[in-house]
Design a protein around this motif. Structure first.
Motif, PDB file in Angstrom:
ATOM      1  N   ARG A  40       0.963  -1.225  -0.030  1.00 13.35           N
ATOM      2  CA  ARG A  40       0.041  -0.055   0.038  1.00 13.35           C
ATOM      3  C   ARG A  40       0.804   1.210   0.019  1.00 13.35           C
ATOM      4  NH1 ARG A  40      -3.535  -2.609   4.908  1.00 13.35           N
ATOM      5  NH2 ARG A  40      -4.757  -4.028   3.379  1.00 13.35           N
ATOM      6  N   TRP A  44       0.869   4.132  -2.931  1.00 16.18           N
ATOM      7  CA  TRP A  44       0.546   5.637  -2.757  1.00 16.18           C
ATOM      8  C   TRP A  44       1.823   6.424  -2.983  1.00 16.18           C
ATOM      9  CZ3 TRP A  44       2.642   9.630   0.103  1.00 16.18           C
ATOM     10  CH2 TRP A  44       1.790  10.477   0.583  1.00 16.18           C
ATOM     11  N   THR A  45       3.172   6.062  -2.652  1.00 11.72           N
ATOM     12  CA  THR A  45       4.241   6.668  -2.845  1.00 11.72           C
ATOM     13  C   THR A  45       4.582   7.045  -4.338  1.00 11.72           C
ATOM     14  OG1 THR A  45       4.959   6.010  -0.809  1.00 11.72           O
ATOM     15  CG2 THR A  45       6.631   7.030  -2.448  1.00 11.72           C
ATOM     16  N   TYR A  48       1.869   9.809  -5.080  1.00  9.96           N
ATOM     17  CA  TYR A  48       2.411  10.971  -4.405  1.00  9.96           C
ATOM     18  C   TYR A  48       3.536  11.751  -5.308  1.00  9.96           C
ATOM     19  CZ  TYR A  48       4.490  13.950  -0.712  1.00  9.96           C
ATOM     20  OH  TYR A  48       5.125  14.807   0.148  1.00  9.96           O
ATOM     21  N   PRO A 189       0.083  10.524   5.445  1.00 11.08           N
ATOM     22  CA  PRO A 189      -0.743   9.416   5.026  1.00 11.08           C
ATOM     23  C   PRO A 189       0.073   7.941   5.119  1.00 11.08           C
ATOM     24  CG  PRO A 189      -1.011  11.161   3.509  1.00 11.08           C
ATOM     25  CD  PRO A 189       0.051  11.507   4.498  1.00 11.08           C
ATOM     26  N   LEU A 190       1.244   8.162   4.945  1.00  4.68           N
ATOM     27  CA  LEU A 190       2.182   7.035   5.180  1.00  4.68           C
ATOM     28  C   LEU A 190       1.984   6.260   6.648  1.00  4.68           C
ATOM     29  CD1 LEU A 190       5.370   7.606   3.032  1.00  4.68           C
ATOM     30  CD2 LEU A 190       3.195   5.861   2.280  1.00  4.68           C
ATOM     31  N   LEU A 193      -1.495   4.649   6.934  1.00  9.11           N
ATOM     32  CA  LEU A 193      -1.586   3.564   6.157  1.00  9.11           C
ATOM     33  C   LEU A 193      -0.982   2.441   7.149  1.00  9.11           C
ATOM     34  CD1 LEU A 193      -0.365   4.251   2.688  1.00  9.11           C
ATOM     35  CD2 LEU A 193      -2.564   3.433   3.509  1.00  9.11           C
TER      36      LEU A 193
END
Length: 259
Positions: A40, A44-45, A48, A189-190, A193
């Protein structure tokens, strides 16, 4: 030569690695969480960075490796199982410095500051390369802490050493940097998660032992190798576990929570 089987209750196998197989259901819940988080976080990264965001963390950066770290006993077991006896001895020595700091620090701010400046860098950090010697079994907090600003902001004393003008500039930079919570430069956000890892660890401990244990990473990783402590945990005996931790010289409310 064939090695003899490990006797019941013995936390050491032949050689130098601790590996209690009966904790598999607890540790596997954590390992699955780590794998899910990696997928995940990677996805996401990528998005980003495509939106113009930047992650300033990278191999060899050690600015955050002297921070105190809170973990579950389930996570500590994952790390403890991977350590050699020599590594475990270094972790224990670090844990005892953590305890001394907890006993003498007048408040949380002083505790954190002294941890970073005096207790020092994690003993599993390879200072010659700037890499973690047990990267695959590092705890959640080491996995989900990323900076959206340069590493100098992660160093001990960074905020304290800023003057008023520099602090105002920092606040403005954080506020306009995507991925932060608007107050600190870490990528929020990281961190969010990773919350399922903590939830899975809590559920696994409750299911297997009827209690949860949380606290300092190095203290719990050391206690995870203590037969008396783990025997009490397995029985769901929080008071007995506390007594065992106290007998080992590793009990303090700042770094150990049982219940």
């Amino acid at each position: 030569m064939t090695r003899p089987p490990t006797p019941p209750g013995d936390f050491r196998t032949a050689g130098s690695t601790f590996h209690p197989p009966r904790y598999t259901r607890v540790t596997e819940a954590v390992r699955r969480g780590y794998d899910a988080y990696a997928r995940r976080a990677r996805a996401w990264t990528v998005g980003y960075q495509e939106r113009g965001g930047r992650v300033h963390c990278g191999a060899g950066c050690v600015a955050c490796c002297n921070m105190p770290i809170r973990v579950s006993l389930a996570e500590a077991l994952v790390t403890a199982q991977a350590l050699t006896d020599e590594e475990a001895a270094r972790v224990e020595a670090h844990a005892r410095r953590v305890i001394q700091n907890a006993r003498t620090a007048p408040d949380d701010d002083v505790y954190v500051e002294r941890h970073r400046r005096e207790v020092g860098f994690c003993p599993l950090l390879d200072r010659s390369t700037g890499g973690c010697s047990r990267y695959d079994v590092r705890p959640t907090r080491c996995r989900d802490t990323f900076s959206a600003l340069p590493a100098r902001y992660c160093e001990a004393g960074a905020w304290e050493n800023m003057n008023r003008r520099e602090r105002d500039a920092y606040r403005r930079e954080v506020a306009r940097t995507p991925g932060t919570d608007g107050e600190l430069h870490f990528i929020a956000p990281l961190e969010h998660l990773s919350e399922p890892i903590w939830a899975s660890a809590a559920k696994a401990m409750r299911t297997e032992w009827g209690l949860e244990a949380w606290g300092d990473f190095w203290v719990l990783t050391t206690l995870a190798r203590d037969p008396a402590f783990m025997a009490s945990v397995e029985r769901g005996d929080a008071r007995g576990a506390w007594r065992a931790a106290r007998a080992a010289g590793l009990a303090h409310p700042t770094v150990l929570e049982l219940g």
